[in-house]
Every structure is written in structure tokens, then in C-alpha cells.
Scaffold this motif. Structure first.
Motif, PDB file in Angstrom:
ATOM      1  N   VAL A  41       0.708  -1.269  -0.071  1.00  0.00           N
ATOM      2  CA  VAL A  41       0.067   0.031  -0.119  1.00  0.00           C
ATOM      3  C   VAL A  41       0.965   1.344  -0.036  1.00  0.00           C
ATOM      4  O   VAL A  41       0.417   2.288  -0.271  1.00  0.00           O
ATOM      5  N   ASP A  42       2.233   1.011   0.353  1.00  0.00           N
ATOM      6  CA  ASP A  42       3.104   2.102   0.435  1.00  0.00           C
ATOM      7  C   ASP A  42       3.793   2.612  -0.740  1.00  0.00           C
ATOM      8  O   ASP A  42       4.587   3.641  -0.895  1.00  0.00           O
ATOM      9  N   VAL A  87       3.129   3.044  -3.893  1.00  0.00           N
ATOM     10  CA  VAL A  87       2.558   4.264  -4.569  1.00  0.00           C
ATOM     11  C   VAL A  87       1.542   5.048  -3.886  1.00  0.00           C
ATOM     12  O   VAL A  87       0.499   4.384  -3.294  1.00  0.00           O
ATOM     13  N   ARG A  88       1.843   6.358  -3.474  1.00  0.00           N
ATOM     14  CA  ARG A  88       1.095   7.052  -2.745  1.00  0.00           C
ATOM     15  C   ARG A  88       0.278   8.334  -3.822  1.00  0.00           C
ATOM     16  O   ARG A  88       0.828   8.589  -4.905  1.00  0.00           O
ATOM     17  N   GLY A  89      -0.674   8.738  -3.060  1.00  0.00           N
ATOM     18  CA  GLY A  89      -1.471   9.585  -4.053  1.00  0.00           C
ATOM     19  C   GLY A  89      -1.203  11.135  -3.557  1.00  0.00           C
ATOM     20  O   GLY A  89      -0.167  11.303  -2.822  1.00  0.00           O
ATOM     21  N   ASN A 147      -0.378  14.686  -1.878  1.00  0.00           N
ATOM     22  CA  ASN A 147      -0.413  14.946  -0.410  1.00  0.00           C
ATOM     23  C   ASN A 147      -0.040  13.489   0.377  1.00  0.00           C
ATOM     24  O   ASN A 147      -0.274  13.710   1.729  1.00  0.00           O
ATOM     25  N   GLY A 148       0.498  12.581  -0.208  1.00  0.00           N
ATOM     26  CA  GLY A 148       0.549  11.412   0.496  1.00  0.00           C
ATOM     27  C   GLY A 148      -0.396  10.686   0.958  1.00  0.00           C
ATOM     28  O   GLY A 148      -0.332   9.695   1.860  1.00  0.00           O
ATOM     29  N   ARG A 149      -1.678  10.877   0.417  1.00  0.00           N
ATOM     30  CA  ARG A 149      -2.673   9.944   0.730  1.00  0.00           C
ATOM     31  C   ARG A 149      -2.573   8.655   0.018  1.00  0.00           C
ATOM     32  O   ARG A 149      -2.122   8.284  -0.876  1.00  0.00           O
ATOM     33  N   ARG A 150      -3.440   8.108   0.618  1.00  0.00           N
ATOM     34  CA  ARG A 150      -3.762   6.372   0.164  1.00  0.00           C
ATOM     35  C   ARG A 150      -4.238   6.391  -1.278  1.00  0.00           C
ATOM     36  O   ARG A 150      -5.044   7.256  -1.476  1.00  0.00           O
ATOM     37  N   LEU A 151      -3.585   5.638  -2.303  1.00  0.00           N
ATOM     38  CA  LEU A 151      -3.850   5.705  -3.727  1.00  0.00           C
ATOM     39  C   LEU A 151      -5.362   5.252  -3.774  1.00  0.00           C
ATOM     40  O   LEU A 151      -6.021   4.721  -3.298  1.00  0.00           O
ATOM     41  N   ARG A 152      -5.900   6.499  -4.636  1.00  0.00           N
ATOM     42  CA  ARG A 152      -7.339   6.360  -5.053  1.00  0.00           C
ATOM     43  C   ARG A 152      -7.416   5.236  -6.588  1.00  0.00           C
ATOM     44  O   ARG A 152      -6.501   5.077  -6.930  1.00  0.00           O
ATOM     45  N   ARG A 161       3.388   1.397 -12.280  1.00  0.00           N
ATOM     46  CA  ARG A 161       2.588   1.675 -11.037  1.00  0.00           C
ATOM     47  C   ARG A 161       2.001   0.061 -10.521  1.00  0.00           C
ATOM     48  O   ARG A 161       1.933   0.022  -9.067  1.00  0.00           O
TER      49      ARG A 161
END
Length: 319
Positions: A222-223, A225-227, A229-234, A265
Motif C-alpha cells: 500500500v505504500d 505508490v501514494r496519491g 499529499n501522501g494520501r492512500r492511492l485512489r 505503478r
């Protein structure tokens, strides 16, 4: 490079190719070749893949050469139904009925399940299409000449002229019924999508990428690739398409190339360095290049020898 070895396998002949070196007098890969595989004494199997391999043949046949449980993740895009004619006997999608197309891809995925590790996954990119109105052929599109087809499948029973077929979800439901876990449906938004000549609907600017799993428990970082602002990928990814002819290359690339950024990705999320990544419809080899860039091992399959040669040239040029 010496002529390719040939191994007869079920439903046809699969040609094994070595990149970019050759075979010694005993038929074994040259030790100096950075992209090799070992052919076991059993000629119906490819042995351990040290770095990478490309197999030329029908996907279902060629997959039978790979060891069970050897692949960590698959990143692939099978030929789209009713959209392109690649000019090769036995190809998928150009003249098949819709039901036959779905069945053929499900059959290939049954072999994928065998070669996947228990915690393995598949990233499946498949495009949609519109019914042909029973037109037997399609003229070239001024915006995209490669869309011309000498033969087109008939309109499926139950659908009307000019209807969106819904192929991605038809295929996903069939795979689900065959035992796969459908874990996510990614919307791949193309900011630079090709223009279309149609005047009675919006231009298509996205495709679906499914994340499928062999079991309920699978590897996913889960870490990796981040979205923003560092959010979890959508599950909506903005990734531009890439030009068919690349700068500095004389090759006229595969007409339906997956962007390297999309392949990378997927690979990063569901594999580790050193893992084996597979593309059973390798086309121009973008998945292989992305895999090698990320320090994973790779294996590709394609029925079209011209695409296999193109993928080999691109891997060779990479060094």
C-alpha cells in the motif's frame, strides 16, 4: 543471434527466443547473455528464469511452458474485441463472437492461475467497443488509421446497433465466476486521449484496469505508490498515453501500447524486487521494460512474431 528453438506444445508451436545473446552448441543460453532462461531436460518446460524471456506463440499454449507458482504478478492488456486486426492466424478478438472472445480470455486466465504464486495478482486492462451494426468491415479513421479492419464480428445477440458493449465488466464477471477475486476496478483517465470522429456522444477518455487476485490473501504494498499529499492511492489514475513511434527509434510501435507509467505503478504495488512479472500479451514490450527498470525479472508472450521481434529490439537497446 541463432535461430530460435522450437518446442511443440498443445494447440500449436511456441518459439522460444533468447535476448540478446545466443545459444551455445549444446542449445544452452550463453552465460554472458543478461536475458536468459534455462530449458530443462523436459522439453515441454521452461526452467528457472534468471533475468527474462520472451516466448512467441498463443498465450494459452506458451503459458504451459512456465512452472506452476513461478509468477508474482501479471500486467497485461489482451487484444480488444472488434477493435484491431493484427494480421496473425489464431489472434484473439478480431473475428471472434463476443462470447468466444470472453471464453478465450478466461481460458488463458486459467493457465495464469496455475503459474501464479498463491499470493499472486493480475492487472487486467481491457477496452470497450461499440457494436458494428453488422457491417463486415471498418474503413480507416482519419484520426487513427490503425482502426481499419477487413473483418468485424457480428453484433452480439441481445444488443442493438451503435451500443456500447460493456466488454470490461462482461469479462470481469466471467473471471469472477471462474474463481478469481475482483478486488478493484481502476479508472485509467487519459488526459491526452485520442480525438474521435463521432458527433453523437462524448469522446472516450478512460479505460478500466482490474486488479484480480488468485486468493483472498495476496501481496499488495500500500505504500509503494501514494496519491497526492501522501494520501492512500485512489482508484482514478490520470496517466497520459504515449506516442506510438518513440523519439530516436525507427520502429513503428504496437498500435495499442500501454504507458510505461501505468505498467510501473501496477508492478510496484503487487511485486518486490527480484520477483517474476508476466505479460501474456506483450505487444511492444512496455511491461518488460518497466519490469526491468524496477529490478524485477520478466517474461513476455505474444502470438505475433513481429511484435516479439519489436519487444526483443527494445529490450536489447535498453542494455
Amino acid at each position: 543471434m541463432r535461430a530460435a528453438n522450437k518446442l511443440d506444445v498443445e494447440r500449436g508451436t511456441c518459439h522460444l527466443r533468447v535476448l540478446p545473446g545466443g545459444l551455445d552448441s549444446a542449445g544452452a543460453p550463453q552465460p554472458s547473455c543478461p536475458y536468459t532462461w534455462r530449458v530443462e531436460r523436459d522439453p515441454a518446460r521452461v526452467g528457472a528464469i534468471a533475468h527474462g524471456a520472451v516466448l512467441c506463440g498463443a498465450a494459452e499454449s506458451a503459458l504451459k511452458l512456465l512452472d506452476a507458482g513461478s509468477v508474482q504478478t501479471v500486467v497485461t492488456s489482451p487484444p480488444y474485441w472488434s477493435l484491431r486486426d493484427y494480421g496473425v492466424a489464431g489472434q484473439t478478438g478480431s473475428a471472434d463472437t463476443l462470447d468466444d472472445y470472453v471464453k478465450s480470455v478466461v481460458a488463458v486466465f486459467a493457465e495464469l492461475r496455475r503459474v501464479l504464486r498463491d499470493d499472486g495478482t493480475v492487472w487486467l486492462n481491457v477496452g470497450d467497443a461499440y457494436t458494428s451494426g453488422n457491417r463486415p468491415a471498418r474503413a480507416p479513421d482519419k484520426k487513427n488509421p490503425r482502426r481499419a479492419m477487413a473483418v468485424r464480428p457480428p453484433t452480439p445477440v441481445g444488443l442493438k446497433d451503435k451500443e456500447l458493449v460493456g466488454i470490461p465488466w462482461r469479462l470481469a464477471f466471467a473471471l469472477q465466476a471462474d474463481g478469481w477475486w475482483v478486488r478493484s476496478a481502476i479508472t485509467w483517465h487519459k488526459p491526452n486521449a485520442y480525438p474521435e470522429s463521432v458527433m453523437d456522444r462524448p469522446t472516450g477518455a478512460y479505460e478500466i484496469v482490474f486488479l484480480l487476485a488468485k486468493s483472498a490473501d495476496y501481496y499488495y504494498d500500500v505504500d509503494a505508490v501514494r496519491g497526492p499529499n501522501g494520501r492512500r492511492l485512489r482508484n482514478v489514475w490520470d496517466i497520459p498515453t504515449e506516442p506510438r513511434r518513440r523519439a530516436g527509434s525507427e520502429d513503428d510501435d504496437h498500435p495499442a501500447t500501454m504507458p510505461s507509467a501505468l505498467a510501473k505503478r501496477c508492478i510496484m504495488l503487487t511485486s518486490r524486487p527480484g520477483d517474476l512479472v508476466l505479460d501474456p500479451y506483450v505487444g511492444s514490450g512496455t511491461t518488460l521494460l518497466a519490469t526491468a527498470d524496477l529490478d524485477r525479472r520478466w517474461v513476455g508472450i505474444d502470438i505475433n512474431p513481429d511484435f516479439v521481434a519489436l519487444a526483443m529490439r527494445r529490450m536489447d537497446a535498453r542494455g
